[in-house]
Design a protein around this motif. Structure first.
Motif, PDB file in Angstrom:
ATOM      1  N   PHE A 123      35.820  30.929  27.292  1.00  0.00           N
ATOM      2  CA  PHE A 123      36.606  30.096  26.383  1.00  0.00           C
ATOM      3  C   PHE A 123      36.950  30.876  25.122  1.00  0.00           C
ATOM      4  O   PHE A 123      36.175  31.726  24.682  1.00  0.00           O
ATOM      5  CB  PHE A 123      35.790  28.865  25.963  1.00  0.00           C
ATOM      6  N   ILE A 129      37.951  22.916  23.009  1.00  0.00           N
ATOM      7  CA  ILE A 129      38.065  22.917  24.470  1.00  0.00           C
ATOM      8  C   ILE A 129      39.241  22.038  24.904  1.00  0.00           C
ATOM      9  O   ILE A 129      39.933  22.348  25.867  1.00  0.00           O
ATOM     10  CB  ILE A 129      36.765  22.474  25.157  1.00  0.00           C
ATOM     11  N   GLN A 132      42.434  23.919  24.817  1.00  0.00           N
ATOM     12  CA  GLN A 132      42.513  24.916  25.889  1.00  0.00           C
ATOM     13  C   GLN A 132      42.814  24.250  27.225  1.00  0.00           C
ATOM     14  O   GLN A 132      43.549  24.794  28.051  1.00  0.00           O
ATOM     15  CB  GLN A 132      41.210  25.730  25.950  1.00  0.00           C
ATOM     16  N   ILE A 133      42.261  23.060  27.433  1.00  0.00           N
ATOM     17  CA  ILE A 133      42.559  22.348  28.686  1.00  0.00           C
ATOM     18  C   ILE A 133      44.004  21.847  28.670  1.00  0.00           C
ATOM     19  O   ILE A 133      44.733  21.957  29.661  1.00  0.00           O
ATOM     20  CB  ILE A 133      41.560  21.186  28.903  1.00  0.00           C
ATOM     21  N   ALA A 136      46.386  24.499  29.527  1.00  0.00           N
ATOM     22  CA  ALA A 136      46.428  24.760  30.965  1.00  0.00           C
ATOM     23  C   ALA A 136      47.304  23.733  31.679  1.00  0.00           C
ATOM     24  O   ALA A 136      48.043  24.072  32.604  1.00  0.00           O
ATOM     25  CB  ALA A 136      45.010  24.735  31.540  1.00  0.00           C
ATOM     26  N   ALA A 152      43.354  15.367  30.237  1.00  0.00           N
ATOM     27  CA  ALA A 152      42.191  16.205  29.933  1.00  0.00           C
ATOM     28  C   ALA A 152      40.939  15.339  29.749  1.00  0.00           C
ATOM     29  O   ALA A 152      39.866  15.657  30.263  1.00  0.00           O
ATOM     30  CB  ALA A 152      42.456  17.032  28.677  1.00  0.00           C
ATOM     31  N   MET A 187      38.563  22.439  33.058  1.00  0.00           N
ATOM     32  CA  MET A 187      39.781  23.208  32.809  1.00  0.00           C
ATOM     33  C   MET A 187      40.307  23.814  34.111  1.00  0.00           C
ATOM     34  O   MET A 187      41.508  23.812  34.370  1.00  0.00           O
ATOM     35  CB  MET A 187      39.515  24.305  31.786  1.00  0.00           C
TER      36      MET A 187
END
Lengths: 352, 351
Positions: A123, A129, A132-133, A136, A152, A187
């Motif tokens: 990560f 987080i 970041q998810i 994606a 998410a 993720m």
């Protein structure tokens, strides 16, 4: 390579004589040296071996993230893509794709995802987080940020992250190791990949957390109908999760079998030695261990012939230290590369 | 007298009188969490909390538990690599000298270290890369002025031979060795002064599977030959079952169960031990895993739950467990367990 005539029950991924080499200052390293096996739809395949056997590089080669500039690739990695409506689509050779091109980027993360051993380094430490998810999701689907965030949160709930609405805004360092690994699984799976490459997903975790994460992967695999490539050095993890197992040693697949055959009737001397060398919980504990003699040779100084011949108790001088045996089929679904069982089937049938 | 002769003499001594080598009583290590300019203490991390156990000569005692349970802190307190907050650690030399490690200072503490050595987990960070094997393995001999010059070289060569390394490697640097060989170097260094007790902190966890067995066998052989006593710290229960005579299970800084290895593994008395055993992946696809998957995570040692520290994850917890902290009790057969329900529960171990 494109081929529309393959029947739909063909494997999801088929590796044919996969080779990955790196030209380093110290010399040339054959990290993966002719690996052939396939992954069926919905199957968990275990890839086991010790450090330096090429198991991680195999996965990274499939995703085309194995040192793109200094690596030389060979063989084929045939992957059956998914059409927009979720049916089996065309077959592509992942090795022929440009490593940063549009096609591999549309596969990476969406159809093939990967989880790593150490979620702290996988990560980014400076983004939450959640972000970041969400990144994606938005990379692969044209959805708004709010929709992506809802997806998410839903995914974080599915990986049994308590307080998902709050934890989505946490930074990786604010989570425990087990929670970070859950976040990474969320993720990886948020785009519902067909294939999950799990590289030592539980090695850095405590046993009780490991049990939770393995159960979670098993459950999500059933829910999403995906295939899993479980890369590990832990024979216990393999025995519990995989249907088929490829044992690797110095870049070669030395044995491939279904999990029962591998544990109850191992053929390759390396597999036999590995199984004899691990302490087992239970009645026989305390009995003297039978270690494999010596150590894994340096990749810059591979033995001639079979890579295991220098440590093999059954090595035949003049045979094993001269040529590399090809895979020999013991019975359908069980192949071994060892001169004890023959010099190998013809090369073209090498892949199981 | 050579190393081997000294040790032969000692191991015949120990065979005659197996005695209590180390008695740890109420060992506690708290780390304060401070805040603000005045570094006011706002909380304490109870890394090691009222730990009591003993080690007899010639045995291997396992310390097991998950990360953060205090097993490494306990090991380091024993060597005074860190200073305990309170408690006693009584070390009996067996020749009339009995000392409390926790109270030793200066010269006496240094002397004790001749008899207690440590082997660390990571053989890549525990060896100075600028030192040759002669420097690394010979350092304890130089520090205690046991040997120098030609004699030092001979002693180091002998130690290397003993752990299965070639004496010609004397002038090489650690980078030339693999993980398993480096761990042998660490073991040779630990043995240089003929210690009585070796604290091995996860000595095989960083090693490859095929090399792990070699190292475990080496540790067993050395114990036989030299009459060593080990404290073996590990999270890997199959390794612990293989090598240990008795096992101490820790959870959030406390001892939750102490028993001889086979009793602990086949008939655990604490629900945490049962869950740990059940969580280990078995290398046999036919052992269908009827697994107890613990809920939640290890408790935070700076904020230990009220009552039994394990109650939020315990499948057998009752109201009493949430209110009252259990004491470490000794059962009839000498086993110790910290659980209110130890008498009534029938828990399953490994098959």
């Amino acid at each position: 390579m494109q081929n529309q005539t393959v029947p739909s029950d063909s494997p999801l991924l088929e590796l044919r004589d996969l080779r990955t080499g790196f030209a380093l200052r110290e010399g040339y390293v054959k990290a993966v040296d002719g690996a052939s096996f396939s992954v069926a739809r919905g199957e968990t395949i275990g890839v086991v071996g010790e450090s330096g056997c090429g198991k991680s590089i195999t996965a990274r080669t499939i995703l085309r993230i194995a040192g793109t500039n200094d690596s030389e690739l060979g063989g084929e990695a045939l992957f059956r893509r998914r059409t927009r409506d979720g049916r089996p689509g065309e077959v592509v050779d992942l090795l022929k794709l440009a490593p940063n091109g549009r096609e591999i980027r549309s596969i990476r993360g969406a159809e093939i995802a990967m989880i790593f051993q150490e979620p702290m380094t996988a990560f980014s430490p400076v983004h939450t987080i959640g972000n970041q998810i969400i990144e994606a999701i938005q990379l692969h689907h044209p959805v708004s940020k709010d929709e992506a965030r809802a997806t998410a949160i839903d995914m974080l709930r599915r990986v049994e992250m308590s307080n998902a609405e709050r934890r989505i805004d946490a930074y990786p360092h604010q989570l425990s190791g087990g929670m970070r690994q859950r976040a990474m699984i969320a993720m990886a799976l948020v785009c519902r990949p067909q294939l999950l490459l799990a590289d030592e997903p539980t090695t850095a975790l405590d046993v009780t957390t490991q049990a939770q994460i393995l159960a979670l992967i098993r459950q999500l695999k059933a829910e999403l109908g995906m295939s899993v490539m479980m890369i590990t050095h832990d024979l216990g993890v393999v025995a519990e999760t995989a249907q088929n197992v490829a044992v690797m040693y110095l870049g070669k697949v030395v044995e491939y079998a279904d999990v029962r055959a591998l544990f109850h009737d191992p053929k390759h001397p390396y597999t036999q030695a590995l199984l004899a060398s691990i302490p087992k919980l239970g009645r026989e504990a305390g009995a003297r261990l039978h270690p494999v003699k010596g150590m894994v040779p340096s990749p810059f100084n591979r033995p001639r012939g079979c890579p295991f011949n220098t440590r093999c108790p059954k090595a035949m001088p003049g045979v094993c230290d001269v040529d590399m045996p090809g895979p020999t089929t013991i019975k359908p679904g069980h192949t071994v590369s060892c001169f004890l069982y023959g010099a190998g089937d013809t090369r073209t049938e090498a892949a199981q | 007298m050579s190393v081997a002769e000294q040790n032969a003499a000692r191991s015949s001594d120990t065979a005659r009188a197996r005695h209590r080598l180390l008695d740890v009583r109420k060992l506690t290590k708290h780390y304060p969490i401070t805040e603000g300019l005045l570094r006011r203490e706002v909380a304490r991390v109870r890394a090691v909390d009222d730990v009591t156990f003993h080690v007899d000569t010639g045995e291997t005692l396992g310390l097991v538990g998950e990360s953060g349970c205090g097993k490494t802190s306990t090991g380091r307190c024993l060597l005074r690599a860190i200073d305990p907050t309170s408690g006693e650690m009584v070390f009996d030399y067996g020749d009339g000298r009995v000392v409390d490690i926790a109270k030793l200072e200066g010269r006496a503490l240094k002397d004790l270290r001749k008899d207690m050595q440590m082997v660390f987990q990571d053989p890549f960070s525990s060896l100075n890369p600028r030192w040759t094997l002669l420097d690394l393995v010979g350092e304890p001999l130089v520090a205690f002025r046991v040997a120098k010059g030609r004699e030092l070289e001979d002693r180091v060569a002998e130690l290397l031979r003993r752990v299965g390394l070639r004496p010609e490697y004397l002038r090489r640097y650690p980078h030339a060795f693999s993980g398993g060989e480096r761990q042998r170097i660490s073991i040779a260094r630990a043995l240089a002064l003929n210690p009585r007790l070796v604290v091995a902190d996860e000595p095989v966890s960083a090693l490859d599977v095929s090399v792990r067995a070699q190292t475990l066998n080496l540790l067993e052989d050395l114990q036989q030959e030299l009459g060593l006593t080990y404290i073996f710290i590990s999270h890997d229960l199959s390794v612990v079952q293989h090598i240990c005579d008795r096992v101490v299970v820790m959870y959030v800084g406390q001892v939750v169960e102490v028993a001889d290895t086979s009793s602990l593994f086949f008939t655990p008395k604490h629900p945490y031990t049962e869950a740990l055993l059940s969580a280990v992946p078995k290398p046999d696809p036919d052992l269908a895993s009827s697994r107890i998957v613990l809920k939640g995570e290890v408790a935070d040692p700076s904020n230990v739950p009220k009552g039994c520290a394990f109650h939020p994850r315990c499948p057998y917890a009752v109201d009493h467990c949430r209110q009252v902290e259990p004491k470490l009790e000794t059962l009839g057969d000498g086993r110790q367990v910290r659980c209110h329900r130890a008498h009534e529960l029938s828990l399953s171990g490994v098959e």
